[in-house]
Design an enzyme around this catalytic site. Structure first.
Site, PDB file in Angstrom:
ATOM      1  N   LYS A  35      16.705   4.675   2.048  1.00 13.86           N
ATOM      2  CA  LYS A  35      17.471   4.610   3.300  1.00 13.86           C
ATOM      3  C   LYS A  35      18.619   3.645   3.024  1.00 13.86           C
ATOM      4  O   LYS A  35      18.456   2.435   3.172  1.00 13.86           O
ATOM      5  CB  LYS A  35      16.598   4.081   4.450  1.00 13.86           C
ATOM      6  CG  LYS A  35      15.523   5.055   4.887  1.00 13.86           C
ATOM      7  CD  LYS A  35      15.006   4.767   6.287  1.00 13.86           C
ATOM      8  CE  LYS A  35      14.205   3.502   6.356  1.00 13.86           C
ATOM      9  NZ  LYS A  35      13.468   3.366   7.648  1.00 13.86           N
ATOM     10  N   ASP A  45      14.760   0.102   2.089  1.00 16.93           N
ATOM     11  CA  ASP A  45      15.536   0.083   3.337  1.00 16.93           C
ATOM     12  C   ASP A  45      16.571  -1.047   3.235  1.00 16.93           C
ATOM     13  O   ASP A  45      17.660  -0.835   2.707  1.00 16.93           O
ATOM     14  CB  ASP A  45      14.583  -0.093   4.519  1.00 16.93           C
ATOM     15  CG  ASP A  45      15.292  -0.079   5.865  1.00 16.93           C
ATOM     16  OD1 ASP A  45      16.455   0.358   5.919  1.00 16.93           O
ATOM     17  OD2 ASP A  45      14.690  -0.502   6.876  1.00 16.93           O
ATOM     18  N   ASP A  59       3.366   3.613   6.639  1.00 19.86           N
ATOM     19  CA  ASP A  59       2.588   3.392   7.864  1.00 19.86           C
ATOM     20  C   ASP A  59       3.463   2.935   9.016  1.00 19.86           C
ATOM     21  O   ASP A  59       4.573   2.427   8.821  1.00 19.86           O
ATOM     22  CB  ASP A  59       1.554   2.298   7.618  1.00 19.86           C
ATOM     23  CG  ASP A  59       2.199   0.907   7.492  1.00 19.86           C
ATOM     24  OD1 ASP A  59       3.080   0.752   6.634  1.00 19.86           O
ATOM     25  OD2 ASP A  59       1.838   0.004   8.271  1.00 19.86           O
ATOM     26  N   LYS A 115       0.810  -1.205   0.000  1.00 21.58           N
ATOM     27  CA  LYS A 115       0.000   0.000   0.000  1.00 21.58           C
ATOM     28  C   LYS A 115       0.846   1.258   0.000  1.00 21.58           C
ATOM     29  O   LYS A 115       0.372   2.343  -0.316  1.00 21.58           O
ATOM     30  CB  LYS A 115      -0.880   0.023   1.268  1.00 21.58           C
ATOM     31  CG  LYS A 115      -1.831  -1.111   1.409  1.00 21.58           C
ATOM     32  CD  LYS A 115      -2.533  -0.994   2.782  1.00 21.58           C
ATOM     33  CE  LYS A 115      -3.250  -2.248   3.117  1.00 21.58           C
ATOM     34  NZ  LYS A 115      -3.743  -2.235   4.530  1.00 21.58           N
ATOM     35  N   GLY A 116       2.118   1.114   0.383  1.00 14.81           N
ATOM     36  CA  GLY A 116       2.942   2.290   0.664  1.00 14.81           C
ATOM     37  C   GLY A 116       3.075   3.287  -0.471  1.00 14.81           C
ATOM     38  O   GLY A 116       3.150   4.493  -0.239  1.00 14.81           O
ATOM     39  N   GLU A 144       8.183   2.223  -5.886  1.00 15.53           N
ATOM     40  CA  GLU A 144       8.210   1.853  -4.468  1.00 15.53           C
ATOM     41  C   GLU A 144       8.198   3.095  -3.582  1.00 15.53           C
ATOM     42  O   GLU A 144       8.707   4.146  -3.977  1.00 15.53           O
ATOM     43  CB  GLU A 144       9.500   1.060  -4.170  1.00 15.53           C
ATOM     44  CG  GLU A 144       9.284  -0.429  -3.993  1.00 15.53           C
ATOM     45  CD  GLU A 144       8.704  -0.803  -2.631  1.00 15.53           C
ATOM     46  OE1 GLU A 144       7.840  -0.068  -2.113  1.00 15.53           O
ATOM     47  OE2 GLU A 144       9.108  -1.846  -2.095  1.00 15.53           O
ATOM     48  N   ASP A 145       7.677   2.948  -2.389  1.00 15.06           N
ATOM     49  CA  ASP A 145       7.672   4.069  -1.447  1.00 15.06           C
ATOM     50  C   ASP A 145       9.073   4.325  -0.889  1.00 15.06           C
ATOM     51  O   ASP A 145       9.590   5.430  -0.928  1.00 15.06           O
ATOM     52  CB  ASP A 145       6.664   3.810  -0.312  1.00 15.06           C
ATOM     53  CG  ASP A 145       6.830   2.432   0.340  1.00 15.06           C
ATOM     54  OD1 ASP A 145       7.730   1.650  -0.050  1.00 15.06           O
ATOM     55  OD2 ASP A 145       6.039   2.112   1.254  1.00 15.06           O
ATOM     56  N   ARG A 198      -0.653   6.563   7.425  1.00 12.99           N
ATOM     57  CA  ARG A 198      -0.437   6.598   5.972  1.00 12.99           C
ATOM     58  C   ARG A 198      -0.933   7.884   5.335  1.00 12.99           C
ATOM     59  O   ARG A 198      -0.373   8.357   4.348  1.00 12.99           O
ATOM     60  CB  ARG A 198      -1.206   5.455   5.292  1.00 12.99           C
ATOM     61  CG  ARG A 198      -0.540   4.116   5.383  1.00 12.99           C
ATOM     62  CD  ARG A 198      -1.213   3.161   4.394  1.00 12.99           C
ATOM     63  NE  ARG A 198      -1.048   1.781   4.799  1.00 12.99           N
ATOM     64  CZ  ARG A 198       0.063   1.062   4.603  1.00 12.99           C
ATOM     65  NH1 ARG A 198       1.099   1.598   4.014  1.00 12.99           N
ATOM     66  NH2 ARG A 198       0.126  -0.198   5.018  1.00 12.99           N
ATOM     67  N   PHE A 253      12.960   5.331  11.304  1.00 12.70           N
ATOM     68  CA  PHE A 253      11.664   4.925  10.784  1.00 12.70           C
ATOM     69  C   PHE A 253      10.814   6.172  10.525  1.00 12.70           C
ATOM     70  O   PHE A 253      10.727   7.056  11.374  1.00 12.70           O
ATOM     71  CB  PHE A 253      10.978   3.996  11.782  1.00 12.70           C
ATOM     72  CG  PHE A 253       9.784   3.300  11.202  1.00 12.70           C
ATOM     73  CD1 PHE A 253       9.953   2.203  10.369  1.00 12.70           C
ATOM     74  CD2 PHE A 253       8.506   3.752  11.469  1.00 12.70           C
ATOM     75  CE1 PHE A 253       8.848   1.569   9.813  1.00 12.70           C
ATOM     76  CE2 PHE A 253       7.400   3.114  10.927  1.00 12.70           C
ATOM     77  CZ  PHE A 253       7.574   2.019  10.097  1.00 12.70           C
ATOM     78  N   VAL A 254      10.207   6.243   9.355  1.00 10.74           N
ATOM     79  CA  VAL A 254       9.399   7.414   9.003  1.00 10.74           C
ATOM     80  C   VAL A 254       7.994   6.981   8.569  1.00 10.74           C
ATOM     81  O   VAL A 254       7.798   5.845   8.131  1.00 10.74           O
ATOM     82  CB  VAL A 254      10.064   8.251   7.877  1.00 10.74           C
ATOM     83  CG1 VAL A 254      11.366   8.870   8.360  1.00 10.74           C
ATOM     84  CG2 VAL A 254      10.319   7.416   6.616  1.00 10.74           C
TER      85      VAL A 254
HETATM   86  P1  IMP Z   1      12.965  -3.235   2.690  1.00 11.34           P
HETATM   87  O1  IMP Z   1      12.514  -4.599   2.264  1.00 11.34           O
HETATM   88  O2  IMP Z   1      13.670  -3.222   4.021  1.00 11.34           O
HETATM   89  O3  IMP Z   1      13.761  -2.481   1.643  1.00 11.34           O
HETATM   90  O4  IMP Z   1      11.704  -2.379   3.030  1.00 11.34           O
HETATM   91  C1  IMP Z   1      10.794  -2.033   2.098  1.00 11.34           C
HETATM   92  C2  IMP Z   1       9.428  -1.895   2.702  1.00 11.34           C
HETATM   93  O5  IMP Z   1       9.429  -1.777   4.133  1.00 11.34           O
HETATM   94  C3  IMP Z   1       8.840  -0.605   2.184  1.00 11.34           C
HETATM   95  O6  IMP Z   1       8.133  -0.817   0.993  1.00 11.34           O
HETATM   96  C4  IMP Z   1       7.978  -0.156   3.318  1.00 11.34           C
HETATM   97  O7  IMP Z   1       6.690  -0.704   3.186  1.00 11.34           O
HETATM   98  C5  IMP Z   1       8.641  -0.707   4.562  1.00 11.34           C
HETATM   99  N1  IMP Z   1       9.504   0.310   5.201  1.00 11.34           N
HETATM  100  C6  IMP Z   1      10.847   0.392   5.193  1.00 11.34           C
HETATM  101  N2  IMP Z   1      11.279   1.472   5.869  1.00 11.34           N
HETATM  102  C7  IMP Z   1      10.165   2.104   6.321  1.00 11.34           C
HETATM  103  C8  IMP Z   1       9.948   3.296   7.095  1.00 11.34           C
HETATM  104  O8  IMP Z   1      10.856   4.032   7.510  1.00 11.34           O
HETATM  105  N3  IMP Z   1       8.650   3.604   7.350  1.00 11.34           N
HETATM  106  C9  IMP Z   1       7.605   2.857   6.910  1.00 11.34           C
HETATM  107  N4  IMP Z   1       7.759   1.741   6.178  1.00 11.34           N
HETATM  108  C10 IMP Z   1       9.037   1.362   5.892  1.00 11.34           C
HETATM  109 MG    MG Z   2       4.468  -1.027   5.988  1.00 10.52          MG
END
Ligand code: IMP
Ligand code: MG
Length: 203
Positions: free
Chosen positions: A154, A126, A182, A60-61, A122-123, A188, A175-176
């Site tokens: 990030k 990380d 969310d 949903k992000g 993508e939102d 959100r 974390f944001v």
């Molecule tokens: P990754 O798999 O760690 O790269 O994270 C990707 C997903 O984790 C993103 O699409 C977000 O949904 C969630 N996410 C990662 N960092 C944050 C954050 O700071 N706030 C909220 N959601 C996050």
């Molecule tokens: Mg999430």
């Protein structure tokens, strides 16, 4: 005559106070986000001027980001018949502030990716596992090309090396929430990106 200069990059007054309960500080105002989306759209519209792009927003992000990016692409000159908008939904296992790398597909696209110029929207990236999963999945569907666009990056805790061709803004190492992001499904719909007070976290 008095001329008032408005600094559009500063959080708008209505975003500064009073902040909703739990929200500690605005990190990127809605104006800063809009400017970043506009810059991304200019680059993407130029790069895809000879190709028809299939934008795949990751729910949903990336809901608001994909919607705003699609309209910004129109403003950046991408012709209406050069873009198709679709969505995919995934969830990442892990605690609610860090994904584990185990990604689950909740909803697939309705468009076929085969032979298409796929751009994953993508939102935030990380540790990179979610995008890595999506890139491998679409990569296996014989697209004409594959690229990824993230509003926020990030880059501090990558667990996997994954390319992100288009990045809007570098987020701080924390974390944001907001603008689609969310914490346990809340926050959100904030129009900006913010940090929360530590007392909010239950995990
Ligand atoms: P990754 O798999 O760690 O790269 O994270 C990707 C997903 O984790 C993103 O699409 C977000 O949904 C969630 N996410 C990662 N960092 C944050 C954050 O700071 N706030 C909220 N959601 C996050
Ligand atoms: Mg999430």
């Amino acid at each position: 005559m008095v001329t008032v200069l408005v600094d559009r990059v500063k959080p708008m007054a209505s975003e500064l106070a009073p902040l909703p309960e739990g929200v500690a500080e605005v990190i990127f105002s809605s104006a800063e986000l809009a400017a970043a989306v506009g810059r991304l759209a200019e680059r993407i519209a130029a790069d895809y001027r000879d190709r028809e792009v299939l934008l795949v927003g990751v729910l949903k992000g990336a809901l608001f980001f994909a919607a705003d990016l699609a309209r910004a692409l129109h403003r950046a000159g991408l012709a209406p018949d050069r873009m198709t908008l679709d969505f995919i939904a995934v969830s990442s296992y892990g605690n609610s502030r860090r994904s584990s790398g185990e990604v689950r597909l909740l909803k697939d696209t309705s468009e076929s990716a085969e032979g298409r110029h796929v751009l994953i929207v993508e939102d935030i990236v990380d540790n990179g596992h979610t995008l890595h999963y999506l890139r491998s999945m679409f990569g296996g569907r014989a697209p004409a090309s594959l690229a990824a666009c993230a509003l926020l990056d990030k880059p501090f805790h990558r667990g996997v090396d994954v390319p992100v061709e288009y990045v809007g803004l570098e987020a701080p190492d924390e974390f944001v929430v907001g603008y689609g992001l969310d914490y346990q499904e809340s926050y959100r719909h904030l129009p900006y990106v913010a940090r929360l007070h530590p007392w909010v976290y239950r995990d």
